[in-house]
Structures are given as C-alpha cells and as structure tokens.
Design a protein around this motif. Sequence first.
Motif, PDB file in Angstrom:
ATOM      1  N   ARG A 140      20.306   3.523 106.309  1.00 33.16           N
ATOM      2  CA  ARG A 140      21.730   3.835 106.503  1.00 33.16           C
ATOM      3  C   ARG A 140      22.401   2.863 107.469  1.00 33.16           C
ATOM      4  O   ARG A 140      23.557   2.488 107.298  1.00 33.16           O
ATOM      5  CB  ARG A 140      21.901   5.277 107.006  1.00 33.16           C
ATOM      6  CG  ARG A 140      21.696   6.319 105.911  1.00 33.16           C
ATOM      7  CD  ARG A 140      22.264   7.671 106.325  1.00 33.16           C
ATOM      8  NE  ARG A 140      21.650   8.166 107.537  1.00 33.16           N
ATOM      9  CZ  ARG A 140      20.553   8.907 107.572  1.00 33.16           C
ATOM     10  NH1 ARG A 140      19.978   9.272 106.446  1.00 33.16           N
ATOM     11  NH2 ARG A 140      20.049   9.300 108.726  1.00 33.16           N
ATOM     12  N   ARG A 154      21.232  14.107 118.750  1.00 33.72           N
ATOM     13  CA  ARG A 154      20.982  15.348 119.476  1.00 33.72           C
ATOM     14  C   ARG A 154      20.017  16.166 118.610  1.00 33.72           C
ATOM     15  O   ARG A 154      20.204  16.227 117.388  1.00 33.72           O
ATOM     16  CB  ARG A 154      22.300  16.092 119.617  1.00 33.72           C
ATOM     17  CG  ARG A 154      22.283  17.271 120.535  1.00 33.72           C
ATOM     18  CD  ARG A 154      23.592  18.010 120.357  1.00 33.72           C
ATOM     19  NE  ARG A 154      24.730  17.200 120.782  1.00 33.72           N
ATOM     20  CZ  ARG A 154      25.198  17.204 122.028  1.00 33.72           C
ATOM     21  NH1 ARG A 154      24.635  17.961 122.947  1.00 33.72           N
ATOM     22  NH2 ARG A 154      26.239  16.466 122.360  1.00 33.72           N
ATOM     23  N   GLU A 196      14.148   5.887  98.513  1.00 32.57           N
ATOM     24  CA  GLU A 196      13.356   6.774  97.651  1.00 32.57           C
ATOM     25  C   GLU A 196      14.049   6.973  96.296  1.00 32.57           C
ATOM     26  O   GLU A 196      14.284   8.127  95.899  1.00 32.57           O
ATOM     27  CB  GLU A 196      13.160   8.144  98.314  1.00 32.57           C
ATOM     28  CG  GLU A 196      12.679   8.065  99.741  1.00 32.57           C
ATOM     29  CD  GLU A 196      11.207   8.379  99.890  1.00 32.57           C
ATOM     30  OE1 GLU A 196      10.507   8.471  98.853  1.00 32.57           O
ATOM     31  OE2 GLU A 196      10.756   8.490 101.020  1.00 32.57           O
ATOM     32  N   GLU A 239       5.248   7.200 107.588  1.00 33.28           N
ATOM     33  CA  GLU A 239       5.184   8.637 107.323  1.00 33.28           C
ATOM     34  C   GLU A 239       6.564   9.285 107.398  1.00 33.28           C
ATOM     35  O   GLU A 239       7.494   8.716 107.976  1.00 33.28           O
ATOM     36  CB  GLU A 239       4.258   9.303 108.352  1.00 33.28           C
ATOM     37  CG  GLU A 239       2.784   9.137 108.018  1.00 33.28           C
ATOM     38  CD  GLU A 239       1.899   9.275 109.247  1.00 33.28           C
ATOM     39  OE1 GLU A 239       1.178  10.286 109.331  1.00 33.28           O
ATOM     40  OE2 GLU A 239       1.911   8.388 110.115  1.00 33.28           O
ATOM     41  N   SER A 240       6.657  10.498 106.860  1.00 35.72           N
ATOM     42  CA  SER A 240       7.909  11.243 106.882  1.00 35.72           C
ATOM     43  C   SER A 240       8.433  11.349 108.319  1.00 35.72           C
ATOM     44  O   SER A 240       7.672  11.640 109.245  1.00 35.72           O
ATOM     45  CB  SER A 240       7.646  12.633 106.309  1.00 35.72           C
ATOM     46  OG  SER A 240       8.851  13.311 106.205  1.00 35.72           O
ATOM     47  N   ARG A 257      18.284  18.891 116.465  1.00 38.70           N
ATOM     48  CA  ARG A 257      18.875  20.011 115.711  1.00 38.70           C
ATOM     49  C   ARG A 257      18.354  21.344 116.217  1.00 38.70           C
ATOM     50  O   ARG A 257      19.060  22.334 116.219  1.00 38.70           O
ATOM     51  CB  ARG A 257      18.483  19.902 114.240  1.00 38.70           C
ATOM     52  CG  ARG A 257      19.191  18.794 113.505  1.00 38.70           C
ATOM     53  CD  ARG A 257      18.591  18.713 112.121  1.00 38.70           C
ATOM     54  NE  ARG A 257      19.201  17.680 111.315  1.00 38.70           N
ATOM     55  CZ  ARG A 257      18.499  16.819 110.611  1.00 38.70           C
ATOM     56  NH1 ARG A 257      17.188  16.851 110.598  1.00 38.70           N
ATOM     57  NH2 ARG A 257      19.103  15.906 109.882  1.00 38.70           N
ATOM     58  N   ALA A 276      15.486   8.386 116.481  1.00 36.30           N
ATOM     59  CA  ALA A 276      15.276   8.151 115.045  1.00 36.30           C
ATOM     60  C   ALA A 276      14.998   6.681 114.756  1.00 36.30           C
ATOM     61  O   ALA A 276      14.247   6.346 113.831  1.00 36.30           O
ATOM     62  CB  ALA A 276      16.494   8.617 114.259  1.00 36.30           C
ATOM     63  N   SER A 282      14.942   6.271 106.444  1.00 37.95           N
ATOM     64  CA  SER A 282      16.308   6.503 105.946  1.00 37.95           C
ATOM     65  C   SER A 282      17.333   6.094 106.992  1.00 37.95           C
ATOM     66  O   SER A 282      18.418   5.598 106.656  1.00 37.95           O
ATOM     67  CB  SER A 282      16.507   7.972 105.578  1.00 37.95           C
ATOM     68  OG  SER A 282      15.645   8.325 104.532  1.00 37.95           O
ATOM     69  N   THR A 283      17.007   6.301 108.246  1.00 45.21           N
ATOM     70  CA  THR A 283      17.926   5.891 109.313  1.00 45.21           C
ATOM     71  C   THR A 283      18.114   4.384 109.272  1.00 45.21           C
ATOM     72  O   THR A 283      19.249   3.883 109.312  1.00 45.21           O
ATOM     73  CB  THR A 283      17.363   6.329 110.691  1.00 45.21           C
ATOM     74  OG1 THR A 283      17.103   7.734 110.642  1.00 45.21           O
ATOM     75  CG2 THR A 283      18.329   6.015 111.808  1.00 45.21           C
ATOM     76  N   GLY A 306      11.815   7.238 110.393  1.00 45.47           N
ATOM     77  CA  GLY A 306      13.083   6.519 110.570  1.00 45.47           C
ATOM     78  C   GLY A 306      13.468   5.609 109.412  1.00 45.47           C
ATOM     79  O   GLY A 306      14.403   4.817 109.540  1.00 45.47           O
ATOM     80  N   ALA A 313       9.418  13.143 117.652  1.00 44.26           N
ATOM     81  CA  ALA A 313      10.377  12.054 117.864  1.00 44.26           C
ATOM     82  C   ALA A 313      11.317  12.356 119.034  1.00 44.26           C
ATOM     83  O   ALA A 313      12.129  11.532 119.409  1.00 44.26           O
ATOM     84  CB  ALA A 313      11.181  11.803 116.595  1.00 44.26           C
TER      85      ALA A 313
HETATM   86  N1  LIG Z   1      21.484  14.046 111.916  1.00 44.65           N
HETATM   87  C1  LIG Z   1      20.328  14.198 112.545  1.00 44.65           C
HETATM   88  N2  LIG Z   1      20.198  14.997 113.617  1.00 44.65           N
HETATM   89  C2  LIG Z   1      19.029  15.153 114.274  1.00 44.65           C
HETATM   90  N3  LIG Z   1      17.897  14.528 113.930  1.00 44.65           N
HETATM   91  C3  LIG Z   1      17.934  13.708 112.858  1.00 44.65           C
HETATM   92  C4  LIG Z   1      19.142  13.508 112.103  1.00 44.65           C
HETATM   93  N4  LIG Z   1      18.868  12.626 111.101  1.00 44.65           N
HETATM   94  C5  LIG Z   1      17.569  12.310 111.220  1.00 44.65           C
HETATM   95  N5  LIG Z   1      16.997  12.963 112.274  1.00 44.65           N
HETATM   96  C6  LIG Z   1      15.610  12.840 112.733  1.00 44.65           C
HETATM   97  O1  LIG Z   1      15.387  11.446 112.923  1.00 44.65           O
HETATM   98  C7  LIG Z   1      14.057  11.105 112.572  1.00 44.65           C
HETATM   99  C8  LIG Z   1      14.077  10.024 111.508  1.00 44.65           C
HETATM  100  O2  LIG Z   1      14.618  10.566 110.307  1.00 44.65           O
HETATM  101  P1  LIG Z   1      14.661   9.780 108.929  1.00 44.65           P
HETATM  102  O3  LIG Z   1      15.357  10.646 107.959  1.00 44.65           O
HETATM  103  O4  LIG Z   1      15.227   8.430 109.173  1.00 44.65           O
HETATM  104  O5  LIG Z   1      13.104   9.653 108.565  1.00 44.65           O
HETATM  105  P2  LIG Z   1      12.418   9.192 107.195  1.00 44.65           P
HETATM  106  O6  LIG Z   1      11.373   8.199 107.551  1.00 44.65           O
HETATM  107  O7  LIG Z   1      13.463   8.782 106.219  1.00 44.65           O
HETATM  108  O8  LIG Z   1      11.707  10.518 106.689  1.00 44.65           O
HETATM  109  P3  LIG Z   1      11.376  10.982 105.180  1.00 44.65           P
HETATM  110  O9  LIG Z   1      10.228  10.129 104.736  1.00 44.65           O
HETATM  111  O10 LIG Z   1      10.993  12.409 105.333  1.00 44.65           O
HETATM  112  O11 LIG Z   1      12.620  10.774 104.356  1.00 44.65           O
HETATM  113  C9  LIG Z   1      13.395  12.392 112.138  1.00 44.65           C
HETATM  114  O12 LIG Z   1      12.704  12.927 113.247  1.00 44.65           O
HETATM  115  C10 LIG Z   1      14.566  13.267 111.738  1.00 44.65           C
HETATM  116  O13 LIG Z   1      14.241  14.627 111.883  1.00 44.65           O
END
Ligand SMILES: Nc1ncnc2c1ncn2[C@@H]1O[C@H](COP(=O)(O)OP(=O)(O)OP(=O)(O)O)[C@@H](O)[C@H]1O
Length: 348
Positions: A63, A20, A185, A53-54, A22, A34, A59-60, A57, A282
């Motif tokens: 995890r 959902r 990271e 890029e930041s 934020r 994500a 970190s998703t 996804g 996203a």
């Molecule tokens: N708990 C959450 N609620 C809502 N959105 C989330 C949540 N966790 C992650 N997101 C969103 O999901 C997308 C992927 O996030 P993620 O943290 O996996 O990216 P990332 O590639 O690791 O980024 P970074 O390089 O900045 O660490 C992003 O748009 C982030 O804002």
Amino acid sequence: MTPAPETPLVALSDAHVVHRARSGGLFSRDRVYALTGADFTVAPGETVGVVGESGCGKSTLARVLVGAQRPTSGTVLLRGRDLWAMKPDERRATVGRGTGMVFQDPSTALNRRLPVRRILRDPLDVHRRGTPAEREARVRELMSLVGLPGALADALPGQLSGGQRQRVAVARALALDPDLVVADEPTSALDVSVRAQILNLLLDLKERLGLALVFVSHDIQTVRRMSDRVVTMYLGRIVEEAPAAEVTDRARHPYTRALFSATPGLLDPIDPIPLAGPVPSATRPPSGCPFRTRCWRATDVCAATLPDNSPGTTPGHRFRCHHPVEEGRPTRELVAQATAVAGRQEPT
Ligand SMILES: Nc1ncnc2c1ncn2[C@@H]1O[C@H](COP(=O)(O)OP(=O)(O)OP(=O)(O)O)[C@@H](O)[C@H]1O
Ligand code: SF4
Ligand SMILES: [Mg+2]
C-alpha cells in the motif's frame, strides 16, 4: 546484459508505518509496528516478489508503494518525486497515472452495483482520459487485453466467475497505462484451477506492456518462479533481498532459509529448519535483530544491535544478519545445526 541505471519507478527510504493497536481500546498507547525502516526500490520492468509470514507487513509495504498508505515517517519517491510532499490533487493524479493495484479478493474490491464497462471507465473518467468515444474504445481494448469477451461488458461482478472478476480487477489496474502494478495476493481467493491462469495473465501483460510488477503471495515457490528478485519480510522489516535464482540455496538470512525450507519445491522434499517459539507481537518487536527470539544462530550481539544491510556477492543481494548463513550451505546442514541448538535448549 546489465541494464543501464535508471531512475527507479518507486523508491522508499527509511519508511515506517506505525498503527494504534486495534485491540488495546481507544486510549491504548500500544502501537503496531507494521513497517519499519524500509529502504526499497523497484526498477522499470522488473518483477519483485514479497514473502513472509502473515502479519509481517507485506500488504502495508504494497500500500505504501502505490501511495494508498502514507508512511508515518520516511519518504516515497515516485519516479524521483516525493509523493507526500505533493498537493493532494497532484498526488492522486500521479498515483493514478503511474500505478495500478490488484487486491486479494475481487468480489470485495469491485463495486457490485456497476457493470464491467462502468468499472473500467471509472478511472478514465476520473482522470479525464480522452474523449467519451475514446474511453469506450479503451474499455473494449482493456477487456480484450485481459481475455474477457466483449459480451461481458454489461455484466455485474456478481454474474462473473472469480477468475473473470479478477480479470476485471487487472484490467482496471491497467486502465491508465501504469508502469508499475502491485498485486497483493491476487490469486489466494480464487479456485486452485484458475490461479495459474491469473498468474500467467499477469506475467504475459508484464512482458507485453513492459510493466514492473510487485507481487505479494503466501505461495513462496510461485513467487520465486515469477520474480526477478525476492524480498523477505519479518515483523515489519525487510530482512533480505535476493535475486530469485539465489533465494533457495544461496539466501544468507537464516529466516529466508527457514521460510523456504518449510515449503516443498518442485524437486526438493520438505526439510524444515526448526525454529524456536512463535512470531513475537508486532506491538513489541524484540531489540536488535527482530528474528533473534527464534533464530538458531543468535548470539548476544543480535539482541544488542540491529544488523546493517550487507551486500551479498551478487548485485542486488542484501541481507541484515550478524551471522549470515555461509553462501551455498545446504539446507540439511542448517536443519542439523538448528536441531542441535534446539536440543541444547530443551529443559532437562
Ligand atoms: N489499520 C491497522 N490498524 C492496526 N494494525 C494494523 C492495521 N493494518 C495492519 N495492521 C497490523 O500491521 C501488521 C502488518 O499487517 P499487514 O496487513 O501489512 O501484514 P501482511 O504481511 O500483509 O499479513 P497477511 O499475510 O496476513 O496478509 C499486522 O500486525 C497487522 O495486524
Ligand atoms: S542477526 Fe542474529 S538473530 Fe538475526 S538472523 Fe542473524 S544470526 Fe539470527
Ligand atoms: Mg496482506
């Protein structure tokens, strides 16, 4: 020599993570995509780097791989067993034994009130590994494995340097002797001077213990040097997987080529491929190929359909693109191509 096919340590199939949003408030219907349609495996002993890029996804994905995040749909097989079909106790035990995770910032990832000895004993206690005396011996062994002097066993995390804290985090991830470690990271919160030490420690442990390592970093040249295979993500999707040796000049996805063109290699000067506009939100990924709003090679078909995952000419190389870059095409030609397209699109 080609390794014999083995059961992957972990295999995702069609994994999606939808949050959902934020920003939209409690009753918002906005969804954040994500992770979308991830098919991905990690074989025993391999190092896979994840770049993008930041917010794309990474970190998703990390995890989901270690069972810390349940995918909204799709499956996660750990050594062939469906993680989310298990009872919670069994899942915790399976994840705890088989995987370790190292996070970006060791100062928040470690309990500040516990001395190093207790931090390292905790997973052994939780999973009831050996006798109390064996656990103490394991703590000493872990400290020596990651190069921490035994005298630090009673120190609190706040009394350690950033590099030492990250060594504690690595030791904790290794406590139960996992065969997969995911490092998200692991060096970006550290001083530049100690980054190489932590990277070398991870590589050394991987060799000595035969670990598989999934390594997420913004530093894509380091990822390329450390990894056997590099995964490129864009807006929640895995858009390319390539052997690390191929990823700079022989990558086929336009986004992978653009990403690597924008960072300096050891020998190559930076010659960035120009991209149109920002990364889309996203919450509303484009139809078809997610990269189409910025891609200089996009045509109508890119907006209409998601490209299939096509194999490259070498094993382990796959990419999703309707108009892939020709194999081995030099970056400077792609820069010229993208610049010409950008010129045609400028308003007159
Ligand atoms: N708990 C959450 N609620 C809502 N959105 C989330 C949540 N966790 C992650 N997101 C969103 O999901 C997308 C992927 O996030 P993620 O943290 O996996 O990216 P990332 O590639 O690791 O980024 P970074 O390089 O900045 O660490 C992003 O748009 C982030 O804002
Ligand atoms: S599918 Fe089309 S928009 Fe997507 S990367 Fe390939 S050429 Fe570009
Ligand atoms: Mg991240």
